[in-house]
Structure formats: C-alpha cells, structure tokens
Design a protein around this motif. Structure first.
Motif, PDB file in Angstrom:
ATOM      1  N   GLY A 115     -27.287 -16.660  10.891  1.00 61.81           N
ATOM      2  CA  GLY A 115     -25.779 -15.778  11.578  1.00 61.81           C
ATOM      3  C   GLY A 115     -25.449 -14.039  11.355  1.00 61.81           C
ATOM      4  O   GLY A 115     -26.515 -13.455  10.651  1.00 61.81           O
ATOM      5  N   PRO A 116     -24.744 -13.433  11.402  1.00 60.31           N
ATOM      6  CA  PRO A 116     -23.969 -12.064  11.201  1.00 60.31           C
ATOM      7  C   PRO A 116     -24.011 -11.944  10.361  1.00 60.31           C
ATOM      8  O   PRO A 116     -24.373 -13.173   8.995  1.00 60.31           O
ATOM      9  CB  PRO A 116     -22.932 -12.053  11.983  1.00 60.31           C
ATOM     10  CG  PRO A 116     -22.193 -12.944  11.643  1.00 60.31           C
ATOM     11  CD  PRO A 116     -23.433 -14.581  12.588  1.00 60.31           C
ATOM     12  N   ALA A 117     -24.510 -10.518   9.671  1.00 63.31           N
ATOM     13  CA  ALA A 117     -24.206  -9.869   8.454  1.00 63.31           C
ATOM     14  C   ALA A 117     -22.889 -10.524   7.497  1.00 63.31           C
ATOM     15  O   ALA A 117     -23.133 -10.333   6.031  1.00 63.31           O
ATOM     16  CB  ALA A 117     -24.054  -8.243   8.069  1.00 63.31           C
ATOM     17  N   PRO A 118     -21.541 -10.617   7.806  1.00 63.85           N
ATOM     18  CA  PRO A 118     -20.360 -10.966   6.601  1.00 63.85           C
ATOM     19  C   PRO A 118     -20.649 -12.445   5.884  1.00 63.85           C
ATOM     20  O   PRO A 118     -21.168 -13.180   7.133  1.00 63.85           O
ATOM     21  CB  PRO A 118     -19.390 -11.534   7.815  1.00 63.85           C
ATOM     22  CG  PRO A 118     -19.499 -10.241   8.895  1.00 63.85           C
ATOM     23  CD  PRO A 118     -20.787 -10.175   9.158  1.00 63.85           C
ATOM     24  N   ALA A 119     -21.037 -11.973   4.891  1.00 65.54           N
ATOM     25  CA  ALA A 119     -21.855 -13.308   3.892  1.00 65.54           C
ATOM     26  C   ALA A 119     -20.889 -14.418   4.579  1.00 65.54           C
ATOM     27  O   ALA A 119     -21.589 -15.559   4.394  1.00 65.54           O
ATOM     28  CB  ALA A 119     -21.273 -13.066   2.264  1.00 65.54           C
ATOM     29  N   ALA A 120     -19.416 -14.622   5.160  1.00 65.78           N
ATOM     30  CA  ALA A 120     -18.739 -16.486   5.184  1.00 65.78           C
ATOM     31  C   ALA A 120     -19.532 -16.801   6.457  1.00 65.78           C
ATOM     32  O   ALA A 120     -19.363 -17.931   6.638  1.00 65.78           O
ATOM     33  CB  ALA A 120     -16.965 -15.589   5.721  1.00 65.78           C
ATOM     34  N   GLU A 121     -20.092 -16.240   7.193  1.00 64.46           N
ATOM     35  CA  GLU A 121     -21.181 -16.850   8.598  1.00 64.46           C
ATOM     36  C   GLU A 121     -22.419 -15.893   8.067  1.00 64.46           C
ATOM     37  O   GLU A 121     -23.061 -16.810   9.313  1.00 64.46           O
ATOM     38  CB  GLU A 121     -20.747 -15.386  10.043  1.00 64.46           C
ATOM     39  CG  GLU A 121     -19.150 -15.365   9.726  1.00 64.46           C
ATOM     40  CD  GLU A 121     -18.403 -14.082  10.855  1.00 64.46           C
ATOM     41  OE1 GLU A 121     -18.990 -14.129  12.984  1.00 64.46           O
ATOM     42  OE2 GLU A 121     -18.405 -13.485  10.922  1.00 64.46           O
ATOM     43  N   SER A 122     -22.938 -16.703   7.107  1.00 64.18           N
ATOM     44  CA  SER A 122     -24.147 -16.731   7.212  1.00 64.18           C
ATOM     45  C   SER A 122     -24.594 -17.379   5.908  1.00 64.18           C
ATOM     46  O   SER A 122     -24.713 -18.644   5.416  1.00 64.18           O
ATOM     47  CB  SER A 122     -25.069 -14.967   7.324  1.00 64.18           C
ATOM     48  OG  SER A 122     -24.422 -14.240   6.435  1.00 64.18           O
ATOM     49  N   TYR A 123     -24.731 -16.404   4.950  1.00 57.43           N
ATOM     50  CA  TYR A 123     -25.265 -17.052   3.106  1.00 57.43           C
ATOM     51  C   TYR A 123     -24.479 -18.092   3.022  1.00 57.43           C
ATOM     52  O   TYR A 123     -24.215 -18.694   1.509  1.00 57.43           O
ATOM     53  CB  TYR A 123     -25.228 -16.095   2.127  1.00 57.43           C
ATOM     54  CG  TYR A 123     -26.515 -15.152   2.563  1.00 57.43           C
ATOM     55  CD1 TYR A 123     -27.994 -15.463   3.169  1.00 57.43           C
ATOM     56  CD2 TYR A 123     -26.250 -13.509   3.165  1.00 57.43           C
ATOM     57  CE1 TYR A 123     -29.114 -14.927   3.580  1.00 57.43           C
ATOM     58  CE2 TYR A 123     -27.228 -13.543   3.954  1.00 57.43           C
ATOM     59  CZ  TYR A 123     -28.730 -13.537   3.902  1.00 57.43           C
ATOM     60  OH  TYR A 123     -29.314 -12.772   4.017  1.00 57.43           O
ATOM     61  N   LEU A 124     -23.202 -17.718   3.662  1.00 50.15           N
ATOM     62  CA  LEU A 124     -21.912 -18.494   2.476  1.00 50.15           C
ATOM     63  C   LEU A 124     -21.636 -19.902   3.334  1.00 50.15           C
ATOM     64  O   LEU A 124     -20.494 -20.912   3.411  1.00 50.15           O
ATOM     65  CB  LEU A 124     -19.927 -18.356   1.985  1.00 50.15           C
ATOM     66  CG  LEU A 124     -20.414 -16.907   0.935  1.00 50.15           C
ATOM     67  CD1 LEU A 124     -19.228 -16.064   1.049  1.00 50.15           C
ATOM     68  CD2 LEU A 124     -20.870 -18.348  -0.138  1.00 50.15           C
TER      69      LEU A 124
END
Length: 527
Positions: free
Chosen positions: A55-64
């Motif tokens: 996903g994109p850079a914001p953590a909520a949309e990727s690593y989280l």
C-alpha cells in the motif's frame, strides 16, 4: 504441536526487518519482505528473497493494515509471520488473524498479549501476584468507549481529573494500550491536566486505537530497568538478565546497557523472579520484556510488559550469547527449547546507542533527507543493526530510527571506551541526526561513572548545543565527489550505494576528506 515452516514473512521495515531476515536466512528459511510504496527500494526489501507491496506510505494503509499484510502472506505463500517491533507487533487481533489464516504466529499467544498488553490488566495481575506497582488510578479500565473523543468525554475527563488529584503531583498520564512513550504525558500541576488528558487521549487513539488512560505517581529520581524473558510451549520460562534503559528523551530510550550499573544483586534476583512469575501466570510464550521502576532506596515497581522483541534486545544477546530472533523462530515451531535458568550465563558488558534522524537542538524533532553517506563503525566487539544505506532517502512517515550501534567488552569501563570510539568513527551525511548528541552522552562524566537516572538528560544536557563549525555545502559536495572518484564510482553509474554494498570506503586512506573534516552538522551556519 510441531509446526515446521520454510517461508517466513517479515511484517515490518527498517533495521528490525533486516535483522529478522538475516536470522531467518541462517535457519535456511525463505524470506518475504513487505513494503509501502515509498520503501520499494529499501534495504530490507533488497535483503529479502521476495518482496510484496502492501500500500501507500501512510502506516495505517500499509504496515498497520491487517488485511493488507494477511493478503501479502496469502499471495506470497508465506507459512509464518514475524511482526518485529512496533506497528502490529503487539496487536492481539493481528496475531489471532494470522493463526486463523492457518499461518504460524511468531510471538506470544493472543490471549497473553491481550492480558499483558493492556497496562491496566497487567497491573491488576501483578497486584494479584503480590508484585509491587506504582501507586495510581486505573478507573478507566472498564470504559467501553475507546474513541479519540468519547461521547461522555466531559464526564470522563472530569472523573479522571478527580482521580489524578487524589494521586498527587507530579504524575504521569499513560495510554492504556500504549508503548514507546506514545500517549504519555508528565503533569506537574492541576492546571495542566485538561490539555494533557486531551492530547494523551488523541495520541493514544491514533497509535493504538484506544483512548483510555491510567494515572501513575511520578517516581523520581528513579531508574528504568527491564527484565528480558523467554518462554516456550513446554512450560519453560527463563529470564536473560536486566537492561538499564534510563537515558530517555520524550519517554523514549536512546541508550541501553546490560547489566545495569546500579542494581543490587538481591534486588536483581527479586525483580527477575517477579517477571518470571508474571509471565508464567499469563501463559506466556516467546520473547517478552517486563519493565520496572527502581527508586533510590532500591524498591522496584512493576510498570508494564512488552509482548514482543524489544528494540534493545541486542545488548542481551551480546552478554548471553543467545540469538533472541532465532530463538523466537525456533520456538514458534513448537520445539522444546529445554533452557533451564541454570544454562543462562552472562559475560561482560554491552551498551547500545540508537541513531535517530532527529535534531537534539530542536526538541528532538524528526528530520528527513537523503543519506549521502553512511559509514558504520567496525572492529572487535562492535555490532551495527542498520536499515539504511547511502543513496536512501529518509522520509517523514515512520519512526526515525536509522541504526543501532552496540558494543561489548569484558567490563563496563572498557565497553564505554569502545562505544566512545565506535560513535567517533560513525559517519552519516545528508540529514541531521543525534550522532553528536550521543557522543556527548557517552563521554559525560556521570555516564562514565554509571550514574544514569531517568532525568539524566534533563539534569545534564537540557540545553545542549553543538559547538562544532560545519563546513559549507560546497565543501561537502567536493568531499563527496573526491571520495567517490577515489573509489572509482564517478562515471561508473554505480553511485554512492556502492559504499553501502561493500565499497572499501575511506578506512585505509589517511588523506580521505572523511578523516580530515572532523565532526560537523549539515545545514548549519558556521558559528
């Protein structure tokens, strides 16, 4: 139950992802990295056998994003997931989701994570077991509404203010689901409470999805001491000694060491017994850390349990000779580790310094920018866990940790000298870091003497300023060009990344500009 696996997904980024990938490779496992769009060329992606975008850079949309990570595991054929630290590492719902997907979860059981990961629940269990806790208030434990702005916010805040006044000032507000200093506020007087409560709630909810707060008396002077635990599915629970973690900024550690230079042997044994008792009562497995406050009278108070591998785990590895990341992966297969307490031995002293992209002169504000050059220290007893390389751009979306520099030697005195040398040899060009600040910390007479309470930085380095006169941008550019030309990189198209991937660097050349410039800071005017 034995559950062997051969393909592991690392649900993290940066230095911890690189660390875990290397541990997995030593076990003969195939490694899968996940990455946000901005991390597609990150070091952990290059180190892994395969990589999947989540996903994109914001953590909520990727690593989280639990769905994104689980889908990456499905698409890549992963058989196990290691969460590292931060992000989803202490999220019991994620752990359960991994198990429900038929994958091996490399970490504690979700039930133990829910019990111990909740500060109020862990404190209640500690109290039940007779383990001392910091006086305070946990009345928000059963509050159902955990949103950033509860519907009954005015009533909830007023109740918390009344409870806080009963605890007394100074005090600490802590996010119930918190960790890493997030959602934590020190409050010295009643007039500061309303805003502190609002900001702590917002930060706690943003980081953990939970706005509940607990109140604790602020104990000072004190030391932050933690016990490293490891447990397996066969009832073995051992401690691997303590770590002194008192040098902190913004409630986050920057220097850790083992063993603690201040703890009494009898207190160490009682603290370790308390940690083992708590872990056993919770049905714990894998690596975990039990944190305590130690006051000047030698009394200790339980703080919390971190249900994951800690950032500072390398200092324990250095003094015990154990590989905690490897042990986690082996334990997750169900293997009986058969490590009784009697087999744990400690040798020498280890110290870790965290290298951050931040500006100590501006309240440790995170910084961003390109890494023009990164030269890690080398030599006997020196270890560097890094997630960066020359040519990499440090962004604004994630924790600003760049690397951890760890040293080990026979005595603390020798370990301190080794760390002083290691930091002096470290070079990071292109963005502002805390390197110069760390160099001052480890040379401070009070640090050398082993007197490092939690208020160490406020007491000794509150108004620290860098005094060196940095060269101008033109000088730095010429120096970089001269070094790259000496290494045969100009005109080759290989760029500075060659240095990060095994170039000879400036070590053997006394005329190198990196040996002549001395300490400096980029982007600063000459003083």
């Amino acid at each position: 139950m034995n559950r062997a696996f051969h393909r592991i997904l690392i649900a993290n980024r940066g230095e911890i992802a690189v660390r875990l990938i290397r541990a997995a490779r030593e076990l003969g496992l195939e490694t899968i990295a996940v990455h946000a769009d901005v991390d597609r060329a990150a070091l952990h992606v290059l180190e892994a056998d395969r990589a999947v975008s989540i996903g994109p850079a914001p953590a909520a949309e990727s690593y989280l994003s639990i769905p994104a990570v689980l889908e990456a595991a499905r698409a890549s054929g992963a058989e196990a997931i290691h969460p590292g630290y931060g992000f989803l590492s202490e999220n019991a719902d994620f752990a359960q989701g991994v198990i429900d997907a038929g994958l091996v979860w490399i970490g504690p059981p979700p039930e133990a994570m829910r019990l111990l990961g909740d500060k109020l629940g862990a404190k209640a269990l500690a109290t039940k077991l007779g383990i001392p806790t910091v006086p305070g208030d946990d009345s928000e434990r059963d509050r159902v509404d955990r949103s950033a702005e509860p519907k009954d916010q005015e009533k909830a805040d007023a109740a918390l203010i009344r409870k806080a006044k009963g605890v007394g000032f100074p005090l600490l507000l802590k996010a119930v689901a918190g960790g890493g200093g997030k959602g934590m506020r020190r409050v010295d007087r009643e007039s500061e409470l309303p805003e502190a409560i609002r900001s702590a709630r917002r930060e706690g909810h943003a980081a953990f999805g939970d706005s509940r707060l607990l109140v604790e008396r602020f104990v000072s002077p004190a030391h932050h001491v933690e016990i490293q635990l490891f447990a397996d599915a066969h009832g073995h629970v051992v401690h691997l000694g303590e770590r002194e973690c008192s040098i902190q900024r913004r409630h986050q550690k920057i220097v850790e060491e083992s063993p603690s230079p201040t703890i009494d042997p009898a207190v160490r044994e009682m603290m370790a017994d308390a940690a083992v008792t708590l872990a056993r009562a919770a049905g714990y497995r894998s690596a975990g850390t039990c944190e305590f406050l130690l006051d000047e009278q030698g009394r200790f108070y339980f703080l919390e349990v971190n249900t994951r591998l800690q950032v500072e785990h390398p200092v324990t590895e250095m003094v015990t000779g154990m590989d905690l990341a490897r042990m986690q992966m082996v334990e997750a297969t169900g293997k009986d580790l058969s490590r009784g307490q009697s087999v744990v031995e400690w040798r020498g002293h280890a110290i870790e310094c965290r290298l951050y992209a931040e500006d100590p002169e501006r309240g440790f504000l995170p910084s961003s920018g390109p890494v023009l050059m990164f030269k890690a220290p080398e030599g006997p007893g020196v270890r560097v866990d890094s997630g960066i390389m020359a040519g990499w751009h440090v962004g604004i979306h994630y924790d600003p940790i760049l690397a951890k520099i760890i040293v080990h030697d026979h005595t603390r005195e020798r370990a301190v000298a080794r760390m002083q040398r290691a930091l002096a040899e470290t070079v990071v060009l292109g963005l502002t870091t805390n390197l110069g600040f760390l160099q001052v910390v480890v040379r401070h007479p009070e640090f050398v003497a082993g007197r490092t309470p939690i208020d160490f930085l406020d007491r000794h380095l509150r108004d620290w300023k860098a005094h060196e006169s940095p060269p101008g941008a033109e000088v730095l550019a010429l120096a970089a060009m001269a070094e790259w030309e000496r290494l045969g990189m100009i005109g080759s198209g290989s760029g500075p990344s060659v240095v990060a991937n095994g170039g000879s660097g400036a070590d053997g050349d006394g005329s190198s500009p990196w040996r002549q410039l001395g300490p400096f800071r980029l982007g600063e005017r000459r003083r």
